[in-house]
Design a protein around this motif. Structure first.
Motif, mmCIF file in Angstrom:
data_model
loop_
_atom_site.group_PDB
_atom_site.id
_atom_site.type_symbol
_atom_site.label_atom_id
_atom_site.label_comp_id
_atom_site.label_asym_id
_atom_site.label_seq_id
_atom_site.Cartn_x
_atom_site.Cartn_y
_atom_site.Cartn_z
ATOM 1 N N PRO A 284 -58.898 -54.354 7.218
ATOM 2 C CA PRO A 284 -57.625 -54.602 7.909
ATOM 3 C C PRO A 284 -56.615 -55.309 7.010
ATOM 4 C CG PRO A 284 -59.262 -56.176 8.655
ATOM 5 C CD PRO A 284 -59.997 -55.202 7.784
ATOM 6 N N ILE A 285 -55.346 -54.950 7.197
ATOM 7 C CA ILE A 285 -54.263 -55.456 6.357
ATOM 8 C C ILE A 285 -54.085 -56.953 6.578
ATOM 9 C CG2 ILE A 285 -51.772 -55.345 5.924
ATOM 10 C CD1 ILE A 285 -53.263 -52.923 4.899
ATOM 11 N N GLN A 286 -53.998 -57.702 5.473
ATOM 12 C CA GLN A 286 -53.647 -59.114 5.511
ATOM 13 C C GLN A 286 -52.159 -59.228 5.151
ATOM 14 O OE1 GLN A 286 -55.893 -61.457 6.507
ATOM 15 N NE2 GLN A 286 -57.261 -59.697 6.824
ATOM 16 N N PRO A 287 -51.284 -59.532 6.132
ATOM 17 C CA PRO A 287 -49.838 -59.463 5.896
ATOM 18 C C PRO A 287 -49.357 -60.251 4.674
ATOM 19 C CG PRO A 287 -50.262 -59.694 8.235
ATOM 20 C CD PRO A 287 -51.584 -59.871 7.547
ATOM 21 N N MET A 288 -49.875 -61.479 4.472
ATOM 22 C CA MET A 288 -49.399 -62.276 3.352
ATOM 23 C C MET A 288 -49.763 -61.632 2.017
ATOM 24 S SD MET A 288 -47.643 -64.858 2.447
ATOM 25 C CE MET A 288 -47.567 -65.832 3.963
ATOM 26 N N ILE A 289 -50.981 -61.139 1.900
ATOM 27 C CA ILE A 289 -51.409 -60.472 0.670
ATOM 28 C C ILE A 289 -50.576 -59.219 0.434
ATOM 29 C CG2 ILE A 289 -53.309 -59.222 -0.426
ATOM 30 C CD1 ILE A 289 -55.230 -61.169 0.945
ATOM 31 N N LEU A 290 -50.343 -58.433 1.490
ATOM 32 C CA LEU A 290 -49.554 -57.216 1.371
ATOM 33 C C LEU A 290 -48.136 -57.521 0.908
ATOM 34 C CD1 LEU A 290 -49.314 -54.143 1.810
ATOM 35 C CD2 LEU A 290 -48.584 -54.648 4.153
ATOM 36 N N ARG A 291 -47.513 -58.534 1.526
ATOM 37 C CA ARG A 291 -46.133 -58.871 1.154
ATOM 38 C C ARG A 291 -46.032 -59.253 -0.318
ATOM 39 N NH1 ARG A 291 -45.641 -60.966 6.557
ATOM 40 N NH2 ARG A 291 -46.448 -63.001 5.892
ATOM 41 N N ASN A 292 -46.978 -60.064 -0.780
ATOM 42 C CA ASN A 292 -46.933 -60.516 -2.170
ATOM 43 C C ASN A 292 -47.125 -59.360 -3.147
ATOM 44 O OD1 ASN A 292 -46.456 -63.220 -1.581
ATOM 45 N ND2 ASN A 292 -48.632 -63.724 -1.442
#
Length: 314
Positions: free
Chosen positions: A114-122
């Motif tokens: 599942p997508i981790q929003p903070m990791i994806l944004r960075n």
């Protein structure tokens, strides 16, 4: 969310490719405040949307019905218009071999579900910034720093494409070579800084005239410029050249060293031909240079042009 209109000039465009709308919504929630978002739910649709929106980055699901993510990535990298777009795979596979395969196809990163929003944004931010830096450097590499026009390297590419593109056979192509008259004398009289301003003003006049003809303008070197006019025969190219001459006259840049006018003028040579198989770009350059030489010999502030054929020798 899937806005296919002209993207905002101030925000990067992210294309999300996933057959599960819930995943699209999660990614959109993480990125939608900072980027223009488009999405596709199949590989075929992804390629269509990519060609339409020219995204700055693609987030690509690996496992989808029909065309898989690996095949989509491969097709993106094989398309000259899309090959520079960075691809990040989104996958729940967690398989090292799949990661290696994706990277070997040209992907730059993996994000696991599942997508981790903070990791994806960075990760998205880092890769978008790198893409924008590469794009900026690519523009600088083909731009003349003084005038902002294309440089000679870019002109050579544009002319080569106009001659060798599959659809070019049987179409007219014209090129105009332009020289600022008595420019050495201008520099001697006013100084090199004023000479640079003069070239910048002439370049702006050229650009205005040629833009109306859907052509390309470049600084060829020193005080010499060139214009490439695809789909343009000699009569129309001579009209464009006359328009360029008029624009430069209207600048009214004083020139005490000129032997033809009390202001800056230009001489031009025009070469036109119907593109045929095996014709070389150098044929246009050589013919236009010959015509430019004739224009100078006729007293400068002149336009000379001619049609040449595919049997012209190099």
């Amino acid at each position: 969310m899937n806005d296919l209109s002209q993207p905002s000039a101030n925000r990067a465009v992210i294309l999300i490719v996933d057959d599960e709308l819930s995943n699209v919504e999660i990614i959109y929630s993480a990125l939608g405040d900072d980027y223009e978002i488009s999405f596709a739910t199949s590989g075929e649709e992804a390629l269509e949307v990519a060609r339409l929106t020219q995204p700055d980055l693609v987030l690509l699901d690996v496992v989808m019905p029909g065309m898989q993510g690996f095949e989509v990535c491969q097709k993106l990298k094989e398309d000259p218009l899309l090959s520079d777009i960075p691809v990040i795979f989104t996958t729940g596979l967690g398989d090292t071999e799949d990661e290696i395969r994706g990277l070997s196809l040209g992907a730059i990163d993996y994000v696991t579900k599942p997508i981790q929003p903070m990791i994806l944004r960075n990760r998205v931010r880092n890769h978008v910034e790198l893409k924008q830096l590469r794009d900026h450097l690519a523009v600088l590499a083909v731009t003349d720093a003084l005038t902002g026009l294309h440089n000679r390297r870019k002109l050579d590419g544009l002319l080569t494409n106009a001659v060798r593109a599959p659809a070019s056979d049987g179409t007219w192509l014209s090129i105009i070579m332009i020289d600022v008259d008595f420019f050495k004398q201008f520099n001697d009289a006013y100084g090199h800084e004023t000479g640079d301003r003069c070239l910048h003003m002439v370049a702006s006049a050229l650009s205005r005239a040629v833009r109306q003809a859907s052509g390309y303008t470049a600084r060829y070197g020193g005080e010499e410029f060139a214009c490439v006019l695809p789909g343009t025969d000699l009569d129309r190219a001579m009209e464009v050249a006359a328009d360029i001459r008029r624009h430069v006259h209207q600048l009214g840049i004083p020139h005490v060293g000129s032997q033809v006018q009390p202001y800056v003028t230009i001489s031009m040579g025009v070469a036109s031909a119907v593109v045929e198989a095996d014709m070389q770009p150098e044929m246009w350059i050589r013919t236009a240079d010959e015509q430019l030489y004739l224009a100078k010999g006729a007293g400068r502030d002149q336009i000379k042009g001619r049609i040449f054929g595919g049997d012209s020798s190099l």
